[in-house]
Design an enzyme around this catalytic site. Structure first.
Site, PDB file in Angstrom:
ATOM      1  N   ASP A   1     -21.420  43.646  14.802  1.00  0.00           N
ATOM      2  CA  ASP A   1     -21.640  44.976  15.390  1.00  0.00           C
ATOM      3  C   ASP A   1     -21.705  46.067  14.339  1.00  0.00           C
ATOM      4  OD1 ASP A   1     -21.581  43.939  17.913  1.00  0.00           O
ATOM      5  OD2 ASP A   1     -19.486  44.489  18.289  1.00  0.00           O
TER       6      ASP A   1
ATOM      7  N   TYR B   1     -12.724  35.198  11.822  1.00  0.00           N
ATOM      8  CA  TYR B   1     -12.712  36.655  11.739  1.00  0.00           C
ATOM      9  C   TYR B   1     -11.296  37.130  11.413  1.00  0.00           C
ATOM     10  CZ  TYR B   1     -17.333  37.473  13.876  1.00  0.00           C
ATOM     11  OH  TYR B   1     -18.685  37.548  14.136  1.00  0.00           O
TER      12      TYR B   1
END
Lengths: 240, 240
Positions: free
Chosen positions: B48, B106
């Protein structure tokens, strides 16, 4: 007050012309607005344009009736995001953030990996050279103690003494990131960055550790190495 | 190719309109110029707007005769300073950076200290709340394994499966800096940030660890916590 700042976009600590972007100028403006009187900060020393600080010390006098906690909240709200006053405490009236310094600790960060680190690019000096850290450590030992650091200062002629004492100088490496930590009773203008620039010449093999004594003795700036980039330097702590 | 980027000023990985600032767009432009042909990158997934990457993986096909080392040097010279291609190697013709992903790791960084950290302000989410990490760890255990993560995805209606497997989810804290590390076989749009937002609700005491099972069962986005800020998220590694 203890202040942390990312010096990337500032012209150093010390206030200059009215419109220059300096750390001192930014904090004084907010403090003065808060106090309703002109506040002047006494800083622990100058930091150059682009140099950072983790724990810079400054003091000031005020008639403002705010508690130190309220001052802290006010400053946190109105200072830009790259300057944070981390704590404020009352001190003796005679306390002076510069005169009372016993010693300071600076850290210089080098990235010796092939490529720059995108996350640390503003807080380290990237050079792809492989450095001989053993030779750099030998050279650093020559600098420890009291010496005339005339060769390590970018300064106008001055009558003032250029004798300073370095208490320790550590060179640590991890994953290609080298940290040079130096503590001394005071540092002349650009002295840490010239020391780093000189140690880098030793690390690259352009100077030998035994050359350091000669450089100190010569008392000529051009004998020492070049000025290392500002962005790799951070003032870590000040001892009183 | 393995890519590191500071996503602060980009609209994410994926190329959008011609003039949008995206990581893919930046790299494709340089690669295409180098190769003298239009190069399209196959990325390991979307990140994103504002999300960072330490080791993003992408592949491409080219007739360019440059060696991978020469490509690496060319990219390093012409890419902006917040994007670095760290390595390039030849792979099998059929390799596909997205289809062949086995799992991804992540990391989400939280600063729970009173004040923001000036040096990490672009790479961590600052919240001054004290978090109950024990409760957050209990909640994270419920998420481990294969589940339908419909409640944790900001997505348009779709026929595709929202079942994913989380292999591990670790929460570590040091000096007020909390790192949430999550590894899974795939992540839906915004899934990591909604997981973090939900764990934060648990850490603040607004949700209980036992609520997580109910949230998963309900399959409704509004049952889970809010979307955590993009800047705290970094894609650490991709496993093939």
């Amino acid at each position: 007050m203890i202040i942390a700042y990312d010096g990337s976009k500032y012209k150093g600590w010390q206030k200059q012309k009215e419109n220059d972007l300096t750390i001192q100028g930014k904090i004084e403006a907010v403090l003065s607005k808060m106090a309703g009187e002109a506040i002047q900060l006494v800083g622990c020393g100058r930091t150059d344009s682009g140099v950072h600080a983790e724990n810079y010390i400054a003091n000031f006098h005020t008639k403002c009736s705010f508690s130190t906690d309220a001052m802290l909240d006010y400053l946190y709200e109105y200072l830009p995001e790259d300057i944070v006053v981390k704590s404020i405490e009352d001190v003796a009236e005679r306390f002076h953030a510069r005169y009372n310094v016993k010693s300071k600790t600076y850290v210089y960060r080098l990235n010796t990996n092939k490529f720059r680190d995108v996350f640390n690019r503003k807080y380290s000096y990237h050079l792809a050279d492989k450095l001989n850290l053993t030779e750099m450590r030998k050279a650093s030992e020559v600098l420890i103690g009291s010496h005339d650091f005339q060769s390590f200062v970018n300064s106008r002629n001055s009558d003032k003494s250029t004798v300073r004492t370095i208490n320790y100088l550590n060179i640590n490496e991890k994953d290609g990131l080298v940290e040079i930590e130096v503590n001394g009773n005071g540092f002349l203008w650009n002295m840490v960055r010239v020391i780093v620039g000189t140690l880098l010449e030793v690390g690259k093999g352009n100077l030998k550790p035994t050359d350091i004594e000669k450089i100190l003795d010569e008392k000529k700036r051009w004998e020492a190495g070049p000025l290392a980039q500002a962005k790799g330097l951070v003032l870590r702590d000040v001892q009183y």
